[in-house]
Scaffold this motif. Structure first.
Motif, mmCIF file in Angstrom:
data_model
loop_
_atom_site.group_PDB
_atom_site.id
_atom_site.type_symbol
_atom_site.label_atom_id
_atom_site.label_comp_id
_atom_site.label_asym_id
_atom_site.label_seq_id
_atom_site.Cartn_x
_atom_site.Cartn_y
_atom_site.Cartn_z
ATOM 1 N N ARG A 1 33.180 38.386 37.996
ATOM 2 C CA ARG A 1 34.611 38.144 38.225
ATOM 3 C C ARG A 1 35.324 37.937 36.890
ATOM 4 N NH1 ARG A 1 36.450 36.911 42.984
ATOM 5 N NH2 ARG A 1 35.012 38.586 43.472
ATOM 6 N N ILE A 2 34.676 37.172 35.999
ATOM 7 C CA ILE A 2 35.267 36.945 34.677
ATOM 8 C C ILE A 2 35.405 38.277 33.942
ATOM 9 C CG2 ILE A 2 34.858 35.910 32.405
ATOM 10 C CD1 ILE A 2 33.548 33.571 33.867
ATOM 11 N N ILE A 3 34.337 39.101 34.018
ATOM 12 C CA ILE A 3 34.387 40.413 33.366
ATOM 13 C C ILE A 3 35.530 41.246 33.947
ATOM 14 C CG2 ILE A 3 33.123 42.587 33.077
ATOM 15 C CD1 ILE A 3 31.606 40.753 31.475
ATOM 16 N N ASP A 4 35.721 41.171 35.283
ATOM 17 C CA ASP A 4 36.802 41.929 35.908
ATOM 18 C C ASP A 4 38.165 41.514 35.364
ATOM 19 O OD1 ASP A 4 35.261 43.534 37.431
ATOM 20 O OD2 ASP A 4 35.396 42.323 39.254
ATOM 21 N N HIS B 1 45.921 36.466 51.515
ATOM 22 C CA HIS B 1 44.713 36.358 50.711
ATOM 23 C C HIS B 1 44.949 36.877 49.299
ATOM 24 C CE1 HIS B 1 40.539 37.548 49.550
ATOM 25 N NE2 HIS B 1 40.336 36.312 49.973
ATOM 26 N N ARG B 2 45.571 38.061 49.213
ATOM 27 C CA ARG B 2 45.839 38.646 47.900
ATOM 28 C C ARG B 2 46.807 37.773 47.107
ATOM 29 N NH1 ARG B 2 45.461 40.027 44.502
ATOM 30 N NH2 ARG B 2 46.054 42.018 43.673
ATOM 31 N N PHE B 3 47.778 37.165 47.843
ATOM 32 C CA PHE B 3 48.774 36.333 47.189
ATOM 33 C C PHE B 3 48.104 35.113 46.543
ATOM 34 C CE2 PHE B 3 52.241 33.193 47.159
ATOM 35 C CZ PHE B 3 53.167 33.914 46.432
ATOM 36 N N VAL B 4 47.223 34.482 47.314
ATOM 37 C CA VAL B 4 46.543 33.300 46.790
ATOM 38 C C VAL B 4 45.687 33.659 45.578
ATOM 39 C CG1 VAL B 4 44.791 31.553 47.291
ATOM 40 C CG2 VAL B 4 46.570 32.058 48.970
ATOM 41 N N SER B 5 44.966 34.784 45.668
ATOM 42 C CA SER B 5 44.114 35.133 44.527
ATOM 43 C C SER B 5 44.957 35.513 43.310
ATOM 44 C CB SER B 5 43.103 36.224 44.910
ATOM 45 O OG SER B 5 43.701 37.480 44.890
ATOM 46 N N SER B 6 46.171 36.055 43.542
ATOM 47 C CA SER B 6 47.072 36.312 42.417
ATOM 48 C C SER B 6 47.491 35.007 41.759
ATOM 49 C CB SER B 6 48.331 37.042 42.889
ATOM 50 O OG SER B 6 48.015 38.301 43.362
ATOM 51 N N LEU B 7 47.775 34.003 42.599
ATOM 52 C CA LEU B 7 48.160 32.698 42.042
ATOM 53 C C LEU B 7 47.038 32.121 41.187
ATOM 54 C CD1 LEU B 7 50.092 30.848 44.896
ATOM 55 C CD2 LEU B 7 50.977 31.817 42.774
ATOM 56 N N ILE B 8 45.796 32.262 41.670
ATOM 57 C CA ILE B 8 44.657 31.744 40.904
ATOM 58 C C ILE B 8 44.546 32.465 39.570
ATOM 59 C CG2 ILE B 8 42.144 31.518 40.869
ATOM 60 C CD1 ILE B 8 42.289 31.211 43.930
ATOM 61 N N THR B 9 44.679 33.804 39.605
ATOM 62 C CA THR B 9 44.620 34.572 38.357
ATOM 63 C C THR B 9 45.721 34.120 37.403
ATOM 64 O OG1 THR B 9 44.024 36.411 39.783
ATOM 65 C CG2 THR B 9 44.344 36.894 37.458
ATOM 66 N N MET B 10 46.909 33.897 37.957
ATOM 67 C CA MET B 10 48.037 33.467 37.118
ATOM 68 C C MET B 10 47.735 32.113 36.480
ATOM 69 S SD MET B 10 50.912 34.656 36.146
ATOM 70 C CE MET B 10 51.494 33.822 34.682
ATOM 71 N N SER C 1 55.019 35.903 30.553
ATOM 72 C CA SER C 1 55.784 36.885 31.328
ATOM 73 C C SER C 1 54.995 38.167 31.494
ATOM 74 C CB SER C 1 57.106 37.219 30.654
ATOM 75 O OG SER C 1 57.623 36.121 30.001
ATOM 76 N N ILE C 2 54.293 38.580 30.415
ATOM 77 C CA ILE C 2 53.528 39.825 30.488
ATOM 78 C C ILE C 2 52.437 39.715 31.544
ATOM 79 C CG2 ILE C 2 51.854 41.231 29.226
ATOM 80 C CD1 ILE C 2 53.715 40.640 26.733
ATOM 81 N N PHE C 3 51.703 38.576 31.522
ATOM 82 C CA PHE C 3 50.673 38.394 32.540
ATOM 83 C C PHE C 3 51.297 38.378 33.934
ATOM 84 C CE2 PHE C 3 47.934 36.575 29.117
ATOM 85 C CZ PHE C 3 46.904 37.460 29.295
ATOM 86 N N ALA C 4 52.448 37.692 34.064
ATOM 87 C CA ALA C 4 53.077 37.595 35.378
ATOM 88 C C ALA C 4 53.477 38.978 35.883
ATOM 89 C CB ALA C 4 54.298 36.680 35.305
ATOM 90 N N ILE C 5 54.091 39.786 35.006
ATOM 91 C CA ILE C 5 54.494 41.136 35.406
ATOM 92 C C ILE C 5 53.274 41.930 35.844
ATOM 93 C CG2 ILE C 5 55.406 43.334 34.552
ATOM 94 C CD1 ILE C 5 57.214 41.715 32.695
ATOM 95 N N PHE C 6 52.226 41.815 35.025
ATOM 96 C CA PHE C 6 50.981 42.515 35.295
ATOM 97 C C PHE C 6 50.417 42.151 36.661
ATOM 98 C CE2 PHE C 6 46.586 43.628 34.198
ATOM 99 C CZ PHE C 6 46.839 44.850 33.631
ATOM 100 N N ILE C 7 50.390 40.848 36.946
ATOM 101 C CA ILE C 7 49.800 40.375 38.200
ATOM 102 C C ILE C 7 50.671 40.770 39.388
ATOM 103 C CG2 ILE C 7 49.275 38.263 39.489
ATOM 104 C CD1 ILE C 7 48.307 37.135 36.726
ATOM 105 N N VAL C 8 51.991 40.683 39.222
ATOM 106 C CA VAL C 8 52.884 41.060 40.319
ATOM 107 C C VAL C 8 52.745 42.550 40.631
ATOM 108 C CG1 VAL C 8 55.300 41.329 40.987
ATOM 109 C CG2 VAL C 8 54.533 39.202 39.949
ATOM 110 N N ILE C 9 52.677 43.382 39.559
ATOM 111 C CA ILE C 9 52.532 44.826 39.787
ATOM 112 C C ILE C 9 51.261 45.102 40.579
ATOM 113 C CG2 ILE C 9 52.055 47.049 38.681
ATOM 114 C CD1 ILE C 9 53.934 46.296 36.462
ATOM 115 N N SER C 10 50.146 44.471 40.185
ATOM 116 C CA SER C 10 48.903 44.810 40.887
ATOM 117 C C SER C 10 48.911 44.262 42.313
ATOM 118 C CB SER C 10 47.682 44.331 40.101
ATOM 119 O OG SER C 10 47.659 42.952 40.008
#
Lengths: 281, 318
Positions: free
Chosen positions: A117-120, B7-16, B290-299
């Motif tokens: 997951r980290i790699i991803d 589910h995707r929304f929550v995982s986006s929040l975690i990534t953010m 902002s760049i990460f946020a844009i990136f995460i929102v796009i995906s």
């Protein structure tokens, strides 16, 4: 809608011509870079204020840049920098990636999904932004470029190596070897690494062109090797400001860079088709 | 469907959240000291001043405390003030982000509008000259570095034809026509590369689809080749193309770095570059965030779009 037999043959021949051209171009460039001090008489750093931004003539076959330096010499010497950075970065990325990918697949069954997951997440990072921040602080230099680009591209190799290691390990003959008492290191050395060679080669060819483009982009922004040492991206970044005085000089490194990346991509495609036909989509 | 989106929304929040930790740490991991940036030359001379500024910036607190303070300020819409201009970072970002999104969106449109027909021709006319030319254009576009295609575009459309401005930015409110004239070349430059990706993906996916039984069935029931292509083969072939557009849309964001520098477009990426050179930490963090946020929102958006087109994505069956 299947292609006729003869058109298939014609296609193969045509694509081989493209591959041959690409390989020749790259080989020629590599030879030129290696033997630059012998073949190129002009000094890439010699300034001539009375002959700036010139189009090609007999003394300067590719013209001169904004300080009157010989463009042929600068393109060849710049190529040495660009090619070396890309090659060294691929070497670092490949070594780190294969080691970590295989290690994750073999030695950490519990951490496996967390590590991947980290790699991803690492793979999905936009490389250039990370590179800009790191290089702005480290200061651009030959070694900083190699290290940064190499580390940025290692997750891609790790993912590929991990996937391959997993799938090779599941093959019957490997299971048989394990049941006969083969150890993990023996397996990795005798089964896993030899079997993933071709996939890694394809990945390396694509990473080489990415690394080259990233180096050129960073040098274009002024984050690469320090002037007066030339690199293609840096030459383009400087010469673009003179495009309305004479468009010729900026075109020289641009076209060379484009031709090299195109050649590498053509070769990479061919390698992909040859080595991993099952991956072709 | 709702479950998938949630589910995707929550995982986006975690990534953010993970990304924000990385952004926060970047200022501490990298060499250089923000205090020196604020005080300039006198930093070495006056240890009292250094300690005072350090306390003002909250840099004397333990790292986790600093992170909580920073994160809660960010959540309240406060990204601090630029060390250079003293302006709030959020105000600057609000001006810059739309300009970068304009380029990305324009590039995306250019890539899809040119890339899908190009890939379709390459697949349909495989083994013929037209198909070969389409394939060559695609791989050339794919290989052309953004600054090379950008320079060639400037040469053709500004220097020789004199149709479009070579660089610069004019606000939409001041002069809409010039605004869009300035926008064309950056968008095409960033789109050409992506067009190659889209065309290659369309080609290989379409070749695959055209050999499927249902396409033969469509031809057998009397549809022309064109009808079978547009009604049956293309929609299915475009599913992986949408996926690749989503995955690579982040690369488009990366491309804005070069395009904004080449065309003097005052967007988000050029702000990041100048902030890095000036060691303007708050602006840098704001840009990266902002760049990460844009990136995460796009995906996230692409994943949702894909789940609408292809139900297999949300049920997890392959």
């Amino acid at each position: 809608m299947a292609p006729q037999p003869q058109t298939t043959v014609a296609r193969v021949r045509r694509s081989n011509a493209a591959v041959l051209t690409a390989a020749t171009a790259l080989g020629f460039l590599a030879a030129l870079s290696v033997s630059a001090p012998i073949l190129i008489a002009a000094d890439p750093l010699a300034i001539n204020p009375s002959h700036v931004l010139a189009s090609p003539d007999l003394v300067h076959p590719l013209g001169t840049d904004e300080l009157g330096r010989d463009l042929l010499a600068r393109v060849v010497y710049g190529g040495r920098v660009s090619l070396t950075v890309a090659a060294a970065a691929v070497l670092i990325a490949g070594t780190l990636g294969v080691i970590s990918g295989v290690a994750i697949a073999f030695f950490s069954p519990r951490l496996e999904s967390a590590m991947m997951r980290i790699i991803d997440v690492l793979v999905s990072l936009p490389e250039i932004f990370v590179a800009i921040v790191v290089l702005a602080f480290l200061g651009g230099s030959f070694w900083a470029l190699i290290g940064t680009i190499g580390v940025l591209y290692f997750p891609q190799f790790a993912r590929v190596a991990y996937g391959m290691a997993r799938s090779i390990r599941a093959r019957d003959h490997v299971t048989a070897a394990v049941s006969l008492g083969a150890g993990r290191l023996w397996l990795i050395r005798r089964e896993i690494l030899p079997n993933m060679r071709s996939v890694i080669a394809v990945q390396a060819s694509f990473t080489f062109s990415f690394a080259m483009l990233l180096e050129a982009g960073l040098s274009f922004l002024g984050l690469g090797v320090h002037p007066p040492t030339p690199s293609w991206g840096q030459m383009i970044g400087t010469l673009k400001d003179y495009i309305f005085i004479n468009p010729w000089p900026v075109l020289v490194p641009s076209i060379v860079l484009f031709a090299v990346v195109l050649s590498i991509n053509v070769l990479g495609d061919w390698l992909q088709d040859r080595l991993n036909p099952e991956l072709r989509r | 469907m709702h479950r998938f989106v949630a589910h995707r929304f929550v995982s986006s929040l975690i990534t953010m959240a993970l990304a924000s930790i990385v952004v926060f740490l970047s200022i501490h991991l990298l060499p250089g000291d923000p205090v020196v940036m604020v005080l300039g030359e006198q930093a070495g001379a006056d240890p009292m001043a250094v300690a005072r500024v350090r306390a003002e910036l909250g840099l004397d607190l333990p790292l986790p405390t600093q992170f909580v303070r920073w994160a809660s300020a960010v959540l309240h819409g406060d990204l601090g003030h630029s060390l250079r201009s003293g302006e709030p970072v959020v105000a600057e970002l609000a001006r810059r982000i739309p300009r970068s999104l304009e380029i990305i969106f324009g590039g995306l449109v250019a890539a899809v509008v040119f890339g899908i027909p190009l890939g379709t021709i390459a697949a349909r006319d495989r083994g013929r000259v037209s198909g070969l030319i389409a394939s060559i254009v695609a791989i050339a576009g794919f290989s052309a570095p953004v600054f090379v295609s950008g320079i060639i575009l400037v040469l053709i459309f500004s220097l020789w034809l004199g149709l479009l401005p070579s660089s610069g930015y004019v606000a939409l409110d001041d002069d809409p026509l010039t605004h869009f004239a300035c926008l064309v070349l950056p968008c095409v430059a960033i789109g050409i590369n992506f067009m190659g990706v889209v065309a290659r993906m369309t080609r290989s996916s379409l070749i695959d689809t055209l050999s499927k039984d249902y396409v033969r069935m469509a031809r057998a029931k009397g549809l022309t080749r064109g009808q079978a292509m547009t009604r049956h083969a293309l929609p299915n072939a475009l599913v992986p193309v949408i996926a690749i557009v989503g995955i690579r849309a982040g690369n488009l964001l990366g491309g804005t770095v070069i395009v904004e520098a080449l065309f003097d477009w005052p967007g988000l990426s050029s702000l990041l570059v100048s902030a890095c050179f000036a060691r303007d930490y708050p602006v840098m963090q704001g840009c990266l965030l902002s760049i990460f946020a844009i990136f995460i929102v796009i995906s996230l958006l692409i994943d949702i779009a894909q789940s609408i087109v292809d139900p297999r994505v949300r049920t997890g069956t392959k």
